[in-house]
Design a protein around this motif. Structure first.
Motif, mmCIF file in Angstrom:
data_model
loop_
_atom_site.group_PDB
_atom_site.id
_atom_site.type_symbol
_atom_site.label_atom_id
_atom_site.label_comp_id
_atom_site.label_asym_id
_atom_site.label_seq_id
_atom_site.Cartn_x
_atom_site.Cartn_y
_atom_site.Cartn_z
ATOM 1 N N ILE A 1 50.352 6.694 -51.695
ATOM 2 C CA ILE A 1 50.649 8.077 -52.086
ATOM 3 C C ILE A 1 50.656 8.983 -50.860
ATOM 4 O O ILE A 1 51.521 9.859 -50.705
ATOM 5 C CB ILE A 1 49.618 8.555 -53.127
ATOM 6 N N GLY A 2 49.689 8.770 -49.957
ATOM 7 C CA GLY A 2 49.660 9.564 -48.732
ATOM 8 C C GLY A 2 50.907 9.367 -47.889
ATOM 9 O O GLY A 2 51.398 10.316 -47.254
ATOM 10 N N THR A 3 51.450 8.149 -47.894
ATOM 11 C CA THR A 3 52.686 7.890 -47.155
ATOM 12 C C THR A 3 53.842 8.689 -47.741
ATOM 13 O O THR A 3 54.643 9.303 -47.007
ATOM 14 C CB THR A 3 53.008 6.393 -47.175
ATOM 15 N N PHE A 4 53.944 8.705 -49.084
ATOM 16 C CA PHE A 4 55.012 9.484 -49.722
ATOM 17 C C PHE A 4 54.849 10.980 -49.424
ATOM 18 O O PHE A 4 55.831 11.675 -49.128
ATOM 19 C CB PHE A 4 55.007 9.239 -51.233
ATOM 20 N N VAL A 5 53.623 11.467 -49.523
ATOM 21 C CA VAL A 5 53.388 12.894 -49.256
ATOM 22 C C VAL A 5 53.738 13.230 -47.808
ATOM 23 O O VAL A 5 54.371 14.261 -47.518
ATOM 24 C CB VAL A 5 51.926 13.261 -49.570
ATOM 25 N N ALA A 6 53.344 12.359 -46.881
ATOM 26 C CA ALA A 6 53.650 12.606 -45.469
ATOM 27 C C ALA A 6 55.161 12.622 -45.233
ATOM 28 O O ALA A 6 55.677 13.481 -44.501
ATOM 29 C CB ALA A 6 52.986 11.530 -44.603
ATOM 30 N N LEU A 7 55.886 11.685 -45.853
ATOM 31 C CA LEU A 7 57.340 11.677 -45.704
ATOM 32 C C LEU A 7 57.948 12.963 -46.260
ATOM 33 O O LEU A 7 58.877 13.533 -45.668
ATOM 34 C CB LEU A 7 57.927 10.455 -46.416
ATOM 35 N N GLY A 8 57.419 13.401 -47.409
ATOM 36 C CA GLY A 8 57.932 14.630 -48.004
ATOM 37 C C GLY A 8 57.701 15.841 -47.123
ATOM 38 O O GLY A 8 58.609 16.656 -46.903
ATOM 39 N N VAL A 9 56.482 15.981 -46.610
ATOM 40 C CA VAL A 9 56.157 17.147 -45.775
ATOM 41 C C VAL A 9 56.941 17.118 -44.470
ATOM 42 O O VAL A 9 57.512 18.129 -44.035
ATOM 43 C CB VAL A 9 54.642 17.188 -45.508
ATOM 44 N N LEU A 10 56.984 15.945 -43.836
ATOM 45 C CA LEU A 10 57.710 15.849 -42.565
ATOM 46 C C LEU A 10 59.209 16.074 -42.758
ATOM 47 O O LEU A 10 59.857 16.720 -41.931
ATOM 48 C CB LEU A 10 57.464 14.468 -41.936
ATOM 49 N N GLY A 11 59.761 15.539 -43.841
ATOM 50 C CA GLY A 11 61.181 15.753 -44.105
ATOM 51 C C GLY A 11 61.495 17.217 -44.337
ATOM 52 O O GLY A 11 62.516 17.729 -43.857
ATOM 53 N N TYR A 12 60.622 17.912 -45.062
ATOM 54 C CA TYR A 12 60.848 19.336 -45.344
ATOM 55 C C TYR A 12 60.698 20.178 -44.085
ATOM 56 O O TYR A 12 61.559 21.008 -43.764
ATOM 57 C CB TYR A 12 59.874 19.808 -46.415
ATOM 58 N N LEU A 13 59.600 19.958 -43.352
ATOM 59 C CA LEU A 13 59.346 20.794 -42.184
ATOM 60 C C LEU A 13 60.295 20.476 -41.037
ATOM 61 O O LEU A 13 60.712 21.375 -40.298
ATOM 62 C CB LEU A 13 57.898 20.613 -41.721
ATOM 63 N N GLY A 14 60.632 19.202 -40.862
ATOM 64 C CA GLY A 14 61.422 18.816 -39.713
ATOM 65 C C GLY A 14 62.919 18.933 -39.904
ATOM 66 O O GLY A 14 63.636 19.363 -38.989
ATOM 67 N N ARG A 15 63.411 18.545 -41.093
ATOM 68 C CA ARG A 15 64.862 18.502 -41.291
ATOM 69 C C ARG A 15 65.344 19.318 -42.477
ATOM 70 O O ARG A 15 66.540 19.337 -42.767
ATOM 71 C CB ARG A 15 65.302 17.040 -41.486
ATOM 72 N N GLY A 16 64.462 19.987 -43.170
ATOM 73 C CA GLY A 16 64.863 20.740 -44.349
ATOM 74 C C GLY A 16 65.355 19.842 -45.464
ATOM 75 O O GLY A 16 66.180 20.248 -46.289
ATOM 76 N N VAL A 17 64.819 18.603 -45.510
ATOM 77 C CA VAL A 17 65.224 17.623 -46.521
ATOM 78 C C VAL A 17 64.182 17.611 -47.624
ATOM 79 O O VAL A 17 62.973 17.579 -47.369
ATOM 80 C CB VAL A 17 65.365 16.225 -45.895
ATOM 81 N N LEU A 18 64.652 17.636 -48.865
ATOM 82 C CA LEU A 18 63.752 17.608 -50.017
ATOM 83 C C LEU A 18 63.520 16.158 -50.426
ATOM 84 O O LEU A 18 64.355 15.525 -51.078
ATOM 85 C CB LEU A 18 64.349 18.409 -51.172
ATOM 86 N N PHE A 19 62.395 15.642 -49.996
ATOM 87 C CA PHE A 19 61.982 14.276 -50.343
ATOM 88 C C PHE A 19 60.976 14.363 -51.479
ATOM 89 O O PHE A 19 59.957 15.049 -51.370
ATOM 90 C CB PHE A 19 61.362 13.591 -49.126
ATOM 91 N N ASP A 20 61.261 13.689 -52.566
ATOM 92 C CA ASP A 20 60.398 13.744 -53.755
ATOM 93 C C ASP A 20 59.203 12.820 -53.560
ATOM 94 O O ASP A 20 59.325 11.602 -53.636
ATOM 95 C CB ASP A 20 61.202 13.332 -54.988
#
Length: 726
Positions: free
Chosen positions: A397-416
């Motif tokens: 779960i932490g991996t998914f959350v990290a991917l979501g946060v990094l995608g949003y902050l870094g590339r403006g990508v909405l990762f669920d």
């Protein structure tokens, strides 16, 4: 054991065991497939709400930071209404407002204001409002230009875009919404776009003066505006949204260019600005917090209090945000945000390139990540301890959350991160429940097996105890066998290492004056040894009764009898002898057994009788066993043992040994009875072994000769010679 409970009985059904088999993996794999399908579907009820909530959390925790002031909102706010009067204002005032802004040379002006009806405050219409108006005055007023015409003159030739609201119902014509400044490449975009049956815009006089028209309608997804379509079909005409049309007007290009694929919209472009879209032309807004610096009051503009540089080269939106006038909507960063500010947020996102995106590839990454994480849980949960399984789930779960946060902050990508995490949590819960159920089922099966083993062990223990009683019951007792006998004293004991053993002894009268005695040790232990011991004892006794007075013959015949049906290849060591109770003459034969000890009366030394005999019975077919003889003096004592005495081990592994036994026997000359000698030996061995597990059966037979008459030396020699001959 009682009957299983209802739940336990249900879980023991065959089909439940099949699904639960393999530590729950078949059912877990089926559940994972269902979860992957549900997460893959874009509009799964419940999951879509969770997905949108995840995206809202990103924006509420880390909203966009405005990097420029390229968009300005001229707000018809509460202060403007207070100073200039209630809404709607005369359109001449709007004309002055537009003129003031236009004089500052903005890039484009967008009116988020709908004017579908003629201005009732126009001079020509005052006669309808003011009763008793002078006819000449009314005629002069009618000759004046209408407020709509004044506003149209203010709009004409200026970069102004009017707002159009999409509506359902009524008749719509292309003329009602104007022509479509949209050029499509690849395919017709209309089938993929949101549709409105009609549009509500401005009166034709005003509408015809504007350079463009843009859609101001936005749809809230479950009460929150997250996405805005850049294009929509309004009354059969493809119309750009207000923000996109303002960019077209500002860029001075004739049309918005769109590229359409087989599955829908791909991109929308205005000049050099290219904006990727979803298949229905929607884009994800990247909100900033409400910023007062984005607004100027319409009253201040009309009063000349705003410098021209505030509007120069900028995109200017005119709209209402006064209480009661604003079409406020919910957003991820605010419960209520005015519609004109939402359009400003969209404009900033388009200009700054800060819109959010959710590419198809990201959705596939979520599916692949869920599949791999689920397979990892399927493999690990049944094997790991519960604490480590929970740690693994939290790591995924932490991996998914990290991917979501990094995608949003870094590339403006909405990762669920929410729905795959929930799916993994559901899978983990089911797998953990199945694992615990399987473990409980195995515990129940183990308990049943243990109960069965206990029952079998109890039955076996009972049977072995019965066998022990039977075996021990077959051994004679001196007091019963020789009541009132004074010529000799005999005592015997046997202690099996297990419930039953392979040691044996026997003694009985061959006639009133001749005592037969024997001691033996079967090669096996436990139940097999006890069975072979009973057979050997019975056959040997039968042979002894037939071969009265011939020890060697007895041994040879017993060897043949015992060997006949010995399929297991067991053997038995035997020491047998016959004592003449009148004279003390002893005839004996040793078949591979420990030679007996002779404890002489008086000061004579301890000795062993090791003449005569041969190998153990059943070891060598037809071996010619021979006997030996010895005359016992009154008071002499014979000590017969099995190797369980000398091989008894202490807790440290040390053996009792022959030297320790001989030292003990050397100190027993003062003892007067056979029982005292035997019990002294048993006690010394028991003290040496202590708590150590017995390694072999123990048997002791003590025979003390008392004597009632003397016999000449010549007669003794004759008996010995006769024994050797036999």
């Amino acid at each position: 054991m009682g009957a299983p409970s209802g739940a336990a009985h249900w879980m023991e059904r065959r089909w439940a065991r099949l699904l639960r088999g393999g530590r729950g993996r078949p059912l877990g794999l089926l559940l994972l497939a269902v979860l992957v399908v549900l997460v893959w579907l874009p509009e799964t009820p419940g999951l879509q709400v969770l997905r949108l909530a995840c995206f809202d959390t990103y924006q509420s925790r880390a909203p966009r930071v405005r990097r420029s002031d390229s968009v300005v909102i001229v707000a018809i706010d509460d202060e403007s209404l207070k100073r200039l009067g209630q809404w709607p204002w005369p359109r001449t005032r709007l004309a002055r407002l537009v003129s003031r802004i236009s004089d500052a040379h903005p890039a484009a002006i967008g009116l988020d204001i709908l004017m579908p009806e003629y201005d009732r405050l126009s001079p020509g219409r005052l006669g309808e409002l003011v009763e008793g108006l002078d006819a000449d005055l009314a005629q002069k007023l009618a000759a004046m230009a209408s407020n709509d015409a004044v506003l149209a003159r203010a709009l004409r030739g200026r970069p102004v875009v009017l707002g159009v609201a999409g509506a359902d119902g009524g008749d719509a014509t292309p003329g009602a919404v104007g022509s479509a400044p949209v050029r499509a490449f690849g395919a017709d975009p209309a089938p993929f776009l949101p549709r409105f049956s009609t549009g509500v815009g401005s009166v034709p006089e005003i509408d015809g003066a504007a350079m463009g028209r843009g859609l101001v309608s936005v749809d809230a997804e479950r009460g929150v505006v997250r996405r805005v379509p850049l294009l929509a079909v309004v009354g059969g005409t493809v119309m750009p949204t207000l923000a996109l049309e303002m960019l077209r007007v500002a860029a001075r290009v004739p049309a918005v260019t769109v590229r359409v694929g087989a599955r829908g919209m791909l991109v929308a472009a205005v000049g050099d600005l290219v904006v990727p879209t979803e298949r229905d032309s929607r884009v994800w807004l990247h909100y900033s917090h409400h910023d007062p610096a984005r607004f100027v009051s319409a009253a201040d503009v009309l009063a000349g209090l705003v410098e021209a540089e505030r509007f120069q080269g900028r995109l200017v939106l005119i709209g209402a945000n006064a209480l009661g006038l604003s079409d406020a909507q919910g957003t991820p960063v605010a419960d209520q945000m005015s519609g004109v500010e939402i359009h400003a947020q969209l404009l900033e996102g388009l200009v700054e390139g800060s819109l959010l995106s959710r590419p198809t590839l990201v959705h596939w990454i979520e599916i692949v990540g869920l599949s791999l994480g689920g397979l990892l849980l399927l493999a690990a949960v049944p094997r790991l301890r519960a604490r480590r399984s929970v740690a693994l789930l939290l790591l995924l779960i932490g991996t998914f959350v990290a991917l979501g946060v990094l995608g949003y902050l870094g590339r403006g990508v909405l990762f669920d991160a929410a729905t795959p995490s929930l799916a993994l949590a559901v899978l983990f819960t089911v797998m953990l429940a199945l694992t615990l159920t399987e473990a409980e089922s195995q515990r129940r099966a183990l308990r049943r097996q243990i109960e069965q083993q206990r029952e079998a062990a109890a039955r076996l223990a009972g049977e072995l105890e019965a066998a022990r009683r039977i075996q021990m019951g077959t051994l004679p007792r001196p007091a019963v066998a020789f009541p009132g006998e004074t010529r000799f004293d005999l005592y015997a004991l046997l202690e099996p290492a297990r419930e039953v053993g392979g040691d044996l002894y026997d003694f009985f009268y061959l006639d009133p004056d001749h005592l037969f005695f024997m001691i033996g040790d079967v090669s096996g232990k436990g139940l097999p040894g006890s069975l072979f011991m009973a057979i050997s004892k019975a056959l040997y006794k039968s042979t002894a009764l037939r071969r009265h007075g011939q020890v060697a013959a007895m041994m040879r015949e017993a060897d043949a009898e015992i060997s006949r049906d010995n399929g297991e290849g067991l053997f038995v060591t035997v020491l047998a002898g016959i004592l003449d109770a009148r004279t003390g003459d002893l005839e004996y034969c040793i078949a591979g057994h420990e030679p007996p000890y002779l404890l002489p009366r008086g000061a004579r030394l301890l000795s062993r009788l090791d003449e005569g005999g041969g190998p153990p019975l059943c070891a060598v077919d037809g071996f010619p066993y021979t006997a030996a003889g010895r005359r016992l003096e009154p008071g002499d004592t014979l000590c017969l043992i099995t190797d369980g005495i000398t091989e008894a081990a202490s807790p440290s592994g040390e053996l009792y040994g022959r030297a320790r036994l001989e030292a003990l026997l050397g100190r027993l000359g003062s003892l007067t009875s056979a029982a005292e000698v035997a019990e002294t030996i048993r006690g010394d061995v028991a003290g040496f072994t202590g708590s150590a597990e017995p390694s072999d059966d123990i048997a002791v037979l003590i025979l003390r000769f008392a004597g009632t008459a003397s016999v000449s030396g010549a007669h003794s020699a004759a008996i010995a010679h006769s024994a050797i001959e036999r």
